[in-house]
Design a protein around this motif. Sequence first.
Motif, PDB file in Angstrom:
ATOM      1  N   ASP A   6       0.785  -1.231  -0.159  1.00  0.00           N
ATOM      2  CA  ASP A   6       0.046   0.079  -0.048  1.00  0.00           C
ATOM      3  C   ASP A   6       0.811   1.447   0.014  1.00  0.00           C
ATOM      4  O   ASP A   6       0.462   2.142  -0.747  1.00  0.00           O
ATOM      5  CB  ASP A   6      -0.872  -0.007   1.105  1.00  0.00           C
ATOM      6  CG  ASP A   6      -1.942  -1.091   1.266  1.00  0.00           C
ATOM      7  OD1 ASP A   6      -2.208  -1.536   0.075  1.00  0.00           O
ATOM      8  OD2 ASP A   6      -2.447  -1.350   2.051  1.00  0.00           O
ATOM      9  N   VAL A   7       1.853   1.280   0.887  1.00  0.00           N
ATOM     10  CA  VAL A   7       3.053   2.379   0.845  1.00  0.00           C
ATOM     11  C   VAL A   7       3.601   2.689  -0.614  1.00  0.00           C
ATOM     12  O   VAL A   7       3.634   3.755  -0.987  1.00  0.00           O
ATOM     13  CB  VAL A   7       3.826   2.252   2.030  1.00  0.00           C
ATOM     14  CG1 VAL A   7       5.192   3.093   1.675  1.00  0.00           C
ATOM     15  CG2 VAL A   7       3.428   2.136   3.372  1.00  0.00           C
ATOM     16  N   LEU A   8       4.082   1.510  -1.026  1.00  0.00           N
ATOM     17  CA  LEU A   8       4.665   1.621  -2.449  1.00  0.00           C
ATOM     18  C   LEU A   8       3.713   2.198  -3.657  1.00  0.00           C
ATOM     19  O   LEU A   8       3.901   3.081  -4.349  1.00  0.00           O
ATOM     20  CB  LEU A   8       5.207   0.163  -2.712  1.00  0.00           C
ATOM     21  CG  LEU A   8       6.273  -0.374  -2.167  1.00  0.00           C
ATOM     22  CD1 LEU A   8       6.801  -1.498  -2.788  1.00  0.00           C
ATOM     23  CD2 LEU A   8       7.433   0.562  -2.420  1.00  0.00           C
ATOM     24  N   MET A   9       2.420   1.864  -3.361  1.00  0.00           N
ATOM     25  CA  MET A   9       1.361   2.284  -4.331  1.00  0.00           C
ATOM     26  C   MET A   9       1.150   3.718  -4.264  1.00  0.00           C
ATOM     27  O   MET A   9       0.955   4.540  -5.090  1.00  0.00           O
ATOM     28  CB  MET A   9       0.157   1.387  -4.208  1.00  0.00           C
ATOM     29  CG  MET A   9      -0.023  -0.107  -4.646  1.00  0.00           C
ATOM     30  SD  MET A   9       0.730  -0.398  -6.333  1.00  0.00           S
ATOM     31  CE  MET A   9      -0.399   0.609  -7.244  1.00  0.00           C
ATOM     32  N   GLN A  10       1.200   4.225  -2.972  1.00  0.00           N
ATOM     33  CA  GLN A  10       0.989   5.684  -2.563  1.00  0.00           C
ATOM     34  C   GLN A  10       2.198   6.457  -3.282  1.00  0.00           C
ATOM     35  O   GLN A  10       1.919   7.449  -3.853  1.00  0.00           O
ATOM     36  CB  GLN A  10       0.921   5.819  -1.146  1.00  0.00           C
ATOM     37  CG  GLN A  10      -0.537   5.518  -0.580  1.00  0.00           C
ATOM     38  CD  GLN A  10      -1.720   6.238  -0.996  1.00  0.00           C
ATOM     39  OE1 GLN A  10      -1.494   7.499  -1.249  1.00  0.00           O
ATOM     40  NE2 GLN A  10      -2.933   5.654  -1.211  1.00  0.00           N
ATOM     41  N   ILE A  11       3.230   6.024  -3.065  1.00  0.00           N
ATOM     42  CA  ILE A  11       4.460   6.701  -3.409  1.00  0.00           C
ATOM     43  C   ILE A  11       4.604   6.668  -4.875  1.00  0.00           C
ATOM     44  O   ILE A  11       4.976   7.663  -5.664  1.00  0.00           O
ATOM     45  CB  ILE A  11       5.784   5.949  -2.926  1.00  0.00           C
ATOM     46  CG1 ILE A  11       5.636   6.260  -1.451  1.00  0.00           C
ATOM     47  CG2 ILE A  11       7.155   6.655  -3.309  1.00  0.00           C
ATOM     48  CD1 ILE A  11       6.984   5.641  -0.610  1.00  0.00           C
ATOM     49  N   CYS A  12       4.162   5.426  -5.426  1.00  0.00           N
ATOM     50  CA  CYS A  12       4.185   5.433  -7.054  1.00  0.00           C
ATOM     51  C   CYS A  12       3.161   6.513  -7.883  1.00  0.00           C
ATOM     52  O   CYS A  12       3.714   6.890  -8.690  1.00  0.00           O
ATOM     53  CB  CYS A  12       3.716   3.827  -7.393  1.00  0.00           C
ATOM     54  SG  CYS A  12       3.830   3.598  -9.286  1.00  0.00           S
ATOM     55  N   TYR A  60       8.987  10.889  -0.157  1.00  0.00           N
ATOM     56  CA  TYR A  60       9.505   9.921  -0.584  1.00  0.00           C
ATOM     57  C   TYR A  60       9.377   9.409  -2.028  1.00  0.00           C
ATOM     58  O   TYR A  60       8.342   9.614  -2.581  1.00  0.00           O
ATOM     59  CB  TYR A  60       8.999   8.613   0.293  1.00  0.00           C
ATOM     60  CG  TYR A  60       9.409   8.415   1.787  1.00  0.00           C
ATOM     61  CD1 TYR A  60      10.470   7.872   2.160  1.00  0.00           C
ATOM     62  CD2 TYR A  60       8.589   9.347   2.807  1.00  0.00           C
ATOM     63  CE1 TYR A  60      10.812   7.774   3.430  1.00  0.00           C
ATOM     64  CE2 TYR A  60       9.057   9.253   4.155  1.00  0.00           C
ATOM     65  CZ  TYR A  60      10.225   8.406   4.276  1.00  0.00           C
ATOM     66  OH  TYR A  60      10.670   8.322   5.804  1.00  0.00           O
ATOM     67  N   SER A  61      10.265   8.735  -2.440  1.00  0.00           N
ATOM     68  CA  SER A  61      10.268   8.439  -4.095  1.00  0.00           C
ATOM     69  C   SER A  61      10.843   6.812  -4.165  1.00  0.00           C
ATOM     70  O   SER A  61      11.175   6.312  -2.984  1.00  0.00           O
ATOM     71  CB  SER A  61      11.069   9.086  -4.934  1.00  0.00           C
ATOM     72  OG  SER A  61      12.468   8.933  -4.472  1.00  0.00           O
ATOM     73  N   LEU A  62      10.403   6.082  -5.172  1.00  0.00           N
ATOM     74  CA  LEU A  62      10.687   4.743  -5.315  1.00  0.00           C
ATOM     75  C   LEU A  62      12.279   4.276  -5.361  1.00  0.00           C
ATOM     76  O   LEU A  62      12.824   5.422  -5.959  1.00  0.00           O
ATOM     77  CB  LEU A  62       9.971   4.186  -6.588  1.00  0.00           C
ATOM     78  CG  LEU A  62       8.373   4.294  -6.643  1.00  0.00           C
ATOM     79  CD1 LEU A  62       8.024   3.712  -8.039  1.00  0.00           C
ATOM     80  CD2 LEU A  62       7.897   3.580  -5.509  1.00  0.00           C
ATOM     81  N   GLY A  63      12.534   3.589  -4.783  1.00  0.00           N
ATOM     82  CA  GLY A  63      14.070   3.087  -4.764  1.00  0.00           C
ATOM     83  C   GLY A  63      14.750   2.483  -5.924  1.00  0.00           C
ATOM     84  O   GLY A  63      13.806   1.851  -7.036  1.00  0.00           O
ATOM     85  N   SER A  64      15.945   2.316  -5.971  1.00  0.00           N
ATOM     86  CA  SER A  64      16.747   1.543  -7.175  1.00  0.00           C
ATOM     87  C   SER A  64      16.534   0.090  -7.190  1.00  0.00           C
ATOM     88  O   SER A  64      16.398  -0.275  -8.140  1.00  0.00           O
ATOM     89  CB  SER A  64      18.225   1.973  -7.167  1.00  0.00           C
ATOM     90  OG  SER A  64      18.692   1.246  -5.784  1.00  0.00           O
ATOM     91  N   LYS A  65      16.285  -0.284  -6.205  1.00  0.00           N
ATOM     92  CA  LYS A  65      15.797  -1.721  -6.130  1.00  0.00           C
ATOM     93  C   LYS A  65      14.558  -2.016  -6.820  1.00  0.00           C
ATOM     94  O   LYS A  65      14.655  -3.122  -7.572  1.00  0.00           O
ATOM     95  CB  LYS A  65      15.715  -2.383  -4.700  1.00  0.00           C
ATOM     96  CG  LYS A  65      15.331  -3.687  -4.350  1.00  0.00           C
ATOM     97  CD  LYS A  65      16.691  -4.424  -5.026  1.00  0.00           C
ATOM     98  CE  LYS A  65      17.583  -4.385  -3.728  1.00  0.00           C
ATOM     99  NZ  LYS A  65      19.074  -5.229  -3.953  1.00  0.00           N
TER     100      LYS A  65
END
Length: 249
Positions: free
Chosen positions: A15-21, A64-69
């Motif tokens: 859910d966190v990743l989707m928000q940041i995305c 926050y933004s998405l990371g390189s991984k």
Amino acid sequence: MERKYWVPALEKANDVLMQICERPSELKLIDLSKRLEINKSSMFTLLNTMEALEWIVRENDATYSLGSKLGSWGNAFFKQFSLIDRFRKEAAVTKHVILETIQLAKLEQHDVLYLAKEEMPSPVRISSEPGMKLPAHATALGKAMLAWLDPAEFDALYPADELAPSLTPHTLRSREVLHHGLVAVREAGCAFDLEEAVMGFCCVAAPVRDGEGRVVAAISCSMFKHDWEQKRELAMNEIRALAQRLSQS
């Protein structure tokens, strides 16, 4: 989807990743906490862990933004389709040199998963098709990938000495014998299956590597046993060359 074995922490991370995305470099900890109704302490722990794993990046303004991984995972996802496309183009040429069917597969735990096949007309059709699985220890494809596993990974896959199932009387039955054979695979750069998967057929396979040198797939050529001695050297050289062309240098 069945939620009996659901992991709530992973769902929260998703859910966190989707928000940041959706809103990169816009949301701070407090924003994410309010949007997802997760208390600030839990959100801090979650974000800190994800940042350490390089899933996300904390910018200078605390957003926050998405990371390189995630970027590397995305590349890996699309490369698997690119590999199949390249395989079809390259193997379509190589099969006419060897005059035998060529296959592409990847390793999934104890099995090889067949991804694609470039087939030569034959009175007897090779039964393995894309989507089919066979035990890795019984195939040249499997051995070509198992040979480059870390020792800990190999031991985790094969904790017991007895190997199963046995597909033919020639299938390897001992982890020790398999382990010894994989040393030879690394030295030769290719693996063999001498009637270990299917009676009457022999096979040679070679590993395909990604840009960092990791083995991500393998290709193979199978033929009737009575053609093996005549074509063995040709098939071995052509399969290793094809694997090299398909690998990301």
